[in-house]
Design an enzyme around this catalytic site. Structure first.
Site, PDB file in Angstrom:
ATOM      1  N   ASN A  66      -0.330  12.687   3.870  1.00  0.00           N
ATOM      2  CA  ASN A  66      -1.006  11.828   4.846  1.00  0.00           C
ATOM      3  C   ASN A  66      -0.424  12.082   6.231  1.00  0.00           C
ATOM      4  O   ASN A  66       0.619  11.557   6.600  1.00  0.00           O
ATOM      5  CB  ASN A  66      -0.809  10.360   4.439  1.00  0.00           C
ATOM      6  CG  ASN A  66      -1.790   9.440   5.130  1.00  0.00           C
ATOM      7  OD1 ASN A  66      -2.241   9.722   6.232  1.00  0.00           O
ATOM      8  ND2 ASN A  66      -2.114   8.335   4.479  1.00  0.00           N
TER       9      ASN A  66
ATOM     10  N   GLU B  31     -12.643   3.955   5.048  1.00  0.00           N
ATOM     11  CA  GLU B  31     -12.289   4.888   6.117  1.00  0.00           C
ATOM     12  C   GLU B  31     -13.573   5.216   6.885  1.00  0.00           C
ATOM     13  O   GLU B  31     -14.215   6.243   6.669  1.00  0.00           O
ATOM     14  CB  GLU B  31     -11.611   6.117   5.517  1.00  0.00           C
ATOM     15  CG  GLU B  31     -10.338   5.739   4.780  1.00  0.00           C
ATOM     16  CD  GLU B  31      -9.734   6.849   3.926  1.00  0.00           C
ATOM     17  OE1 GLU B  31     -10.211   8.004   4.030  1.00  0.00           O
ATOM     18  OE2 GLU B  31      -8.807   6.567   3.157  1.00  0.00           O
TER      19      GLU B  31
ATOM     20  N   PHE C   3      -2.159   8.298  11.407  1.00  0.00           N
ATOM     21  CA  PHE C   3      -2.734   9.521  10.835  1.00  0.00           C
ATOM     22  C   PHE C   3      -4.016   9.958  11.527  1.00  0.00           C
ATOM     23  O   PHE C   3      -4.543  11.033  11.252  1.00  0.00           O
ATOM     24  CB  PHE C   3      -3.032   9.309   9.350  1.00  0.00           C
ATOM     25  CG  PHE C   3      -3.842   8.061   9.075  1.00  0.00           C
ATOM     26  CD1 PHE C   3      -5.157   7.950   9.494  1.00  0.00           C
ATOM     27  CD2 PHE C   3      -3.273   6.988   8.419  1.00  0.00           C
ATOM     28  CE1 PHE C   3      -5.905   6.805   9.255  1.00  0.00           C
ATOM     29  CE2 PHE C   3      -4.007   5.827   8.173  1.00  0.00           C
ATOM     30  CZ  PHE C   3      -5.330   5.741   8.597  1.00  0.00           C
TER      31      PHE C   3
ATOM     32  N   ARG D 138     -14.733  35.603  43.473  1.00  0.00           N
ATOM     33  CA  ARG D 138     -14.355  34.667  44.533  1.00  0.00           C
ATOM     34  C   ARG D 138     -13.852  33.337  43.993  1.00  0.00           C
ATOM     35  O   ARG D 138     -12.964  32.708  44.575  1.00  0.00           O
ATOM     36  CB  ARG D 138     -15.564  34.434  45.454  1.00  0.00           C
ATOM     37  CG  ARG D 138     -15.237  33.657  46.680  1.00  0.00           C
ATOM     38  CD  ARG D 138     -16.334  33.560  47.730  1.00  0.00           C
ATOM     39  NE  ARG D 138     -17.642  34.010  47.358  1.00  0.00           N
ATOM     40  CZ  ARG D 138     -18.767  33.310  47.566  1.00  0.00           C
ATOM     41  NH1 ARG D 138     -18.695  32.115  48.122  1.00  0.00           N
ATOM     42  NH2 ARG D 138     -19.936  33.811  47.240  1.00  0.00           N
TER      43      ARG D 138
ATOM     44  N   HIS E 265      -6.435  14.977  -4.510  1.00  0.00           N
ATOM     45  CA  HIS E 265      -6.743  15.242  -3.107  1.00  0.00           C
ATOM     46  C   HIS E 265      -6.754  16.730  -2.771  1.00  0.00           C
ATOM     47  O   HIS E 265      -7.160  17.111  -1.664  1.00  0.00           O
ATOM     48  CB  HIS E 265      -5.751  14.507  -2.204  1.00  0.00           C
ATOM     49  CG  HIS E 265      -6.023  13.031  -2.112  1.00  0.00           C
ATOM     50  ND1 HIS E 265      -6.110  12.220  -3.209  1.00  0.00           N
ATOM     51  CD2 HIS E 265      -6.225  12.211  -1.037  1.00  0.00           C
ATOM     52  CE1 HIS E 265      -6.365  10.981  -2.829  1.00  0.00           C
ATOM     53  NE2 HIS E 265      -6.439  10.941  -1.517  1.00  0.00           N
TER      54      HIS E 265
ATOM     55  N   TYR F  29     -19.219  35.242  42.576  1.00  0.00           N
ATOM     56  CA  TYR F  29     -18.439  34.086  42.143  1.00  0.00           C
ATOM     57  C   TYR F  29     -17.373  34.453  41.118  1.00  0.00           C
ATOM     58  O   TYR F  29     -16.304  33.850  41.097  1.00  0.00           O
ATOM     59  CB  TYR F  29     -19.359  33.028  41.529  1.00  0.00           C
ATOM     60  CG  TYR F  29     -20.132  32.186  42.521  1.00  0.00           C
ATOM     61  CD1 TYR F  29     -20.086  32.446  43.881  1.00  0.00           C
ATOM     62  CD2 TYR F  29     -20.908  31.117  42.091  1.00  0.00           C
ATOM     63  CE1 TYR F  29     -20.801  31.686  44.779  1.00  0.00           C
ATOM     64  CE2 TYR F  29     -21.628  30.335  42.975  1.00  0.00           C
ATOM     65  CZ  TYR F  29     -21.567  30.625  44.321  1.00  0.00           C
ATOM     66  OH  TYR F  29     -22.274  29.855  45.208  1.00  0.00           O
TER      67      TYR F  29
ATOM     68  N   TYR G 131       0.829  -1.205   0.000  1.00  0.00           N
ATOM     69  CA  TYR G 131       0.000   0.000   0.000  1.00  0.00           C
ATOM     70  C   TYR G 131       0.867   1.259   0.000  1.00  0.00           C
ATOM     71  O   TYR G 131       1.822   1.382   0.772  1.00  0.00           O
ATOM     72  CB  TYR G 131      -0.926   0.026   1.227  1.00  0.00           C
ATOM     73  CG  TYR G 131      -1.794   1.271   1.285  1.00  0.00           C
ATOM     74  CD1 TYR G 131      -2.865   1.415   0.419  1.00  0.00           C
ATOM     75  CD2 TYR G 131      -1.518   2.294   2.178  1.00  0.00           C
ATOM     76  CE1 TYR G 131      -3.657   2.553   0.436  1.00  0.00           C
ATOM     77  CE2 TYR G 131      -2.294   3.443   2.215  1.00  0.00           C
ATOM     78  CZ  TYR G 131      -3.368   3.570   1.339  1.00  0.00           C
ATOM     79  OH  TYR G 131      -4.124   4.706   1.359  1.00  0.00           O
TER      80      TYR G 131
END
Length: 525
Positions: free
Chosen positions: A202, A432, A346, A289, A90, A286, A60
Site C-alpha cells: 500500500n 475507494e 496512499f 526566436r 492483489h 519562432y 484496519y
C-alpha cells in the site's frame, strides 16, 4: 548531474533519498544500506502494532478485511494467513512486465518509505527487500493494474510475492520461481505477520520510482535540447540576440533565464554568428526566436515535478499509519503506547497531476525541436548553403529525410497519450470512490521521455550534419563545437545513404543518459 556524479552507495533512512539515488540503484546497481537508526525506528513501530494486536480491538489492516471488507473482523489465528492472502489476491496485474530498472526503482523507494518507521513492519522484512536489491533478485512485475490509490497495489503485490517465496523473479539472467530465486541468492523467504502484507503493497512506489527516473532523464533532455537548439541556431544562420539578458530580466521566469544563459554561453566565440551579423533577415522563426521561452517553461514544469518527487520519496504513503500514542488525535484507535490511523497518504494525486503536466511540457519540447529539424532539412525554408535533406546529390540520396518522419511519428505518440490524472473509476464496492491513476501517469511519462530524447537526438544529428557544410574558416561556439564533437564521437558524417535506426537510438541515448549534458557542462566550466 552526469552519470559519473551519481552516488556509489545509497542509504535508505527514510529521510534523504533523492531522484539521483534512485537512478544509481535502478540503473547502476549501487549498493543499498539500511542504517541502524532506521532499524530502530521500524522495531519501535512494530512493537506498537503488537500492542494493538494484543488489545483485540478491531483496527484496519491489523485484524480486519480490506477495502469494502473493512467491517469483517479477522480471528487472531488467521492474522498471518490474512496478510499472505492479501499479497496473493492483489497480484493481479496485466500488461508488459516492468523493466529491470523500473523494478529496482520501485524496490528501493519502497524500502525507504518503510524505513521511516510508521508502517509497523519488522525490520527483517525490509532487510530482505534490501538484500534482494544487493543480490540482484528482481521480481517479475506486471506494469498495469495500479489506480494510484490505495497506492500502486497490484505492482507492489507482485514484488511482495517474492519476499514470501512465491511469484517469479529474475536472477543472473534466469527466470525462477520466487523461492528458487531467493535460494539462488542465498536468501530465505519471510512469513508475513500482522499488517506486513499491507505495509508492503500500500503506497505510491511504482509512481514515485518511475517519476524519479523521469525527472533525471527530463532534466538531461532539456539541457540537451538547449544544446541542440544552440547548434541549430548557428547552422541555420540565426541570431542569439533573443538571448540577451535584458530581454529576460523584464520577464524573469527562472527556466527562461536559464535557457537563454545556456545558449549564450554555448555559442560564445562563434564566428558563424559573427559572419552574418549584418544580414538582411529581420527575424528568425519562432522555433529559434522563442527557444528560451519554450524551453524555459518546460524547465519550470519539470522543476515543479521534482519538488513533489523529492517530498514523496521520503514520505510515508501506506495505510493505516502507526504513531506513538499521543502524537495524533486521542480518538484514534490503539493502546496506551500506539495509535493506528486510517488515512489517505496512499493517494497519488500530488504526483499524478504534475506527471501529466510535465509529460505535456516535454511533448512541447519535442514539438519545437522537430520544427527546428525541419528548418535544416526542408529545401523550402532552409538556408541556401544547405543541401536538401542535408545530403549532396539529393534525389539520388535521401539523407536525413526519413529521420524527421520518425521524429514526427514519436511526437504524434506523445500527443496522443491521454492525461490519466483527470480520470477516476470507483472500485472496491464504492469504498475507494476516487483514485488518481498516478501509476498510469508515470508509465505514460516514461514513454514520453523515451520519445522526446530521440526527437532531440534527431535534431542533434541534423545540426551536426549541417555543420559539415559551413564555409571553411568559420568556427562554431566553444560549447556547440563540444556538442558537435560529442555526436561525432559516435556517429560519423553522413556521406552516403545508410541505415539510420542504430544512430537514432545512439543519439537518443546521448540525450537521455547525460552525455550531451556532460559535454555542455565541460564546455561551460
Amino acid at each position: 548531474m552526469s552519470e559519473a556524479a551519481l552516488p556509489e552507495t545509497v542509504v535508505v533512512d527514510g529521510e534523504s533519498l533523492t531522484p539521483e539515488d534512485v537512478v544509481a540503484v535502478a540503473r547502476h546497481d549501487a549498493p543499498v544500506e539500511l542504517p541502524d537508526e532506521a532499524w530502530e525506528k521500524m522495531q519501535d513501530s512494530r512493537e506498537r502494532v503488537e500492542s494493538v494486536l494484543e488489545s483485540g480491538d478491531p483496527v484496519y489492516g491489523v485484524n480486519t478485511g480490506f477495502g469494502h471488507l473493512v467491517e469483517t473482523h479477522i480471528d487472531r489465528e488467521d492474522i498471518e494467513r490474512l496478510q499472505t492472502n492479501l499479497v496473493r489476491s492483489h497480484a493481479a496485474g496485466a500488461g508488459r512486465e516492468l523493466s529491470r530498472s523500473e523494478v529496482r526503482a520501485m524496490m528501493v523507494t519502497r524500502a525507504n518509505t518503510l524505513a521511516k518507521g510508521f508502517s509497523g513492519i519488522r525490520p527483517s522484512v525490509v532487510e530482505l527487500l534490501v538484500s534482494m536489491l544487493n543480490e540482484g533478485v528482481h521480481p517479475v512485475v506486471r506494469s498495469r493494474g495500479s489506480l494510484g490509490a490505495s497506492g500502486d497495489l497490484a505492482p507492489l503485490a507482485h514484488m511482495a510475492l517474492v519476499l514470501i517465496g512465491e511469484g517469479e523473479a529474475h536472477v543472473d539472467g534466469d527466470r525462477l520461481d520466487g523461492a528458487d530465486a531467493l535460494d539462488a541468492a542465498g536468501l530465505n523467504p519471510v512469513t508475513l505477520a500482522s499488517k506486513e502484507g499491507l505495509a508492503l503493497i500500500n503506497g505510491t512506489q511504482l509512481t514515485v520510482g518511475l517519476a524519479s527516473l523521469f525527472v533525471v532523464d527530463a532534466e538531461r533532455t532539456i539541457e540537451a535540447a538547449d544544446a541542440a537548439g544552440a547548434l541549430t541556431t548557428e547552422v541555420t544562420m540565426g541570431t542569439t540576440a533573443n538571448c540577451d539578458p535584458a530581454i529576460h530580466e523584464i520577464r524573469p521566469h527562472p527556466g527562461q533565464k536559464q535557457s537563454a544563459e545556456t545558449i549564450r554561453h554555448l555559442t560564445a566565440g562563434s564566428t558563424v554568428l559573427e559572419s552574418h551579423k549584418d544580414c538582411e533577415r529581420v527575424q528568425d522563426a519562432y522555433s529559434i526566436r522563442c527557444l528560451p521561452q519554450v524551453h524555459g517553461a518546460v524547465r519550470d514544469a519539470v522543476s515543479h515535478l521534482r519538488e513533489a518527487v523529492e517530498v514523496e520519496l521520503n514520505s510515508v504513503t501506506d495505510n493505516p499509519l502507526v504513531f506513538p500514542a499521543g502524537d495524533v488525535d486521542e480518538r484514534a484507535p490503539g493502546t496506551d503506547v500506539a495509535a493506528v490511523v486510517s488515512a489517505g497518504n496512499f493517494h497519488g494525486e500530488p504526483l499524478a497531476l504534475r506527471l501529466d503536466y510535465a509529460a505535456g511540457a516535454l511533448t512541447e519540447l519535442a514539438a519545437i525541436s522537430e520544427r527546428r529539424t525541419d528548418r535544416m532539412l526542408n529545401p523550402e525554408v532552409q538556408e541556401s548553403y544547405l543541401p536538401a535533406f542535408l545530403t549532396e546529390r539529393s534525389g539520388l540520396r535521401s539523407g536525413y529525410m526519413i529521420a524527421q518522419y520518425t521524429a514526427a511519428a514519436l511526437l504524434n505518440e506523445c500527443r496522443s497519450l491521454g492525461r490519466p490524472s483527470i480520470d477516476s473509476t470507483p472500485v472496491s464496492g464504492g469504498q475507494e470512490d476516487h483514485v488518481s491513476m498516478s501509476g498510469q501517469s508515470a508509465l505514460h511519462a516514461q514513454t514520453v521521455i523515451e520519445n522526446v530524447s530521440t526527437i532531440v537526438g534527431v535534431e542533434l544529428l541534423c545540426a551536426s550534419q549541417a555543420a559539415e557544410f559551413l564555409d571553411d574558416g568559420l568556427e562554431l561556439g566553444t560549447g556547440t563545437a563540444s556538442v558537435r564533437d560529442s555526436v561525432r564521437s559516435v556517429v560519423p558524417p553522413l556521406e552516403e545513404d545508410r541505415q539510420l535506426d542504430d544512430e537514432l537510438e545512439t543519439a537518443g541515448d546521448l540525450v537521455r543518459f547525460g552525455a550531451i549534458r556532460a559535454a555542455v557542462n565541460e564546455a561551460l566550466d
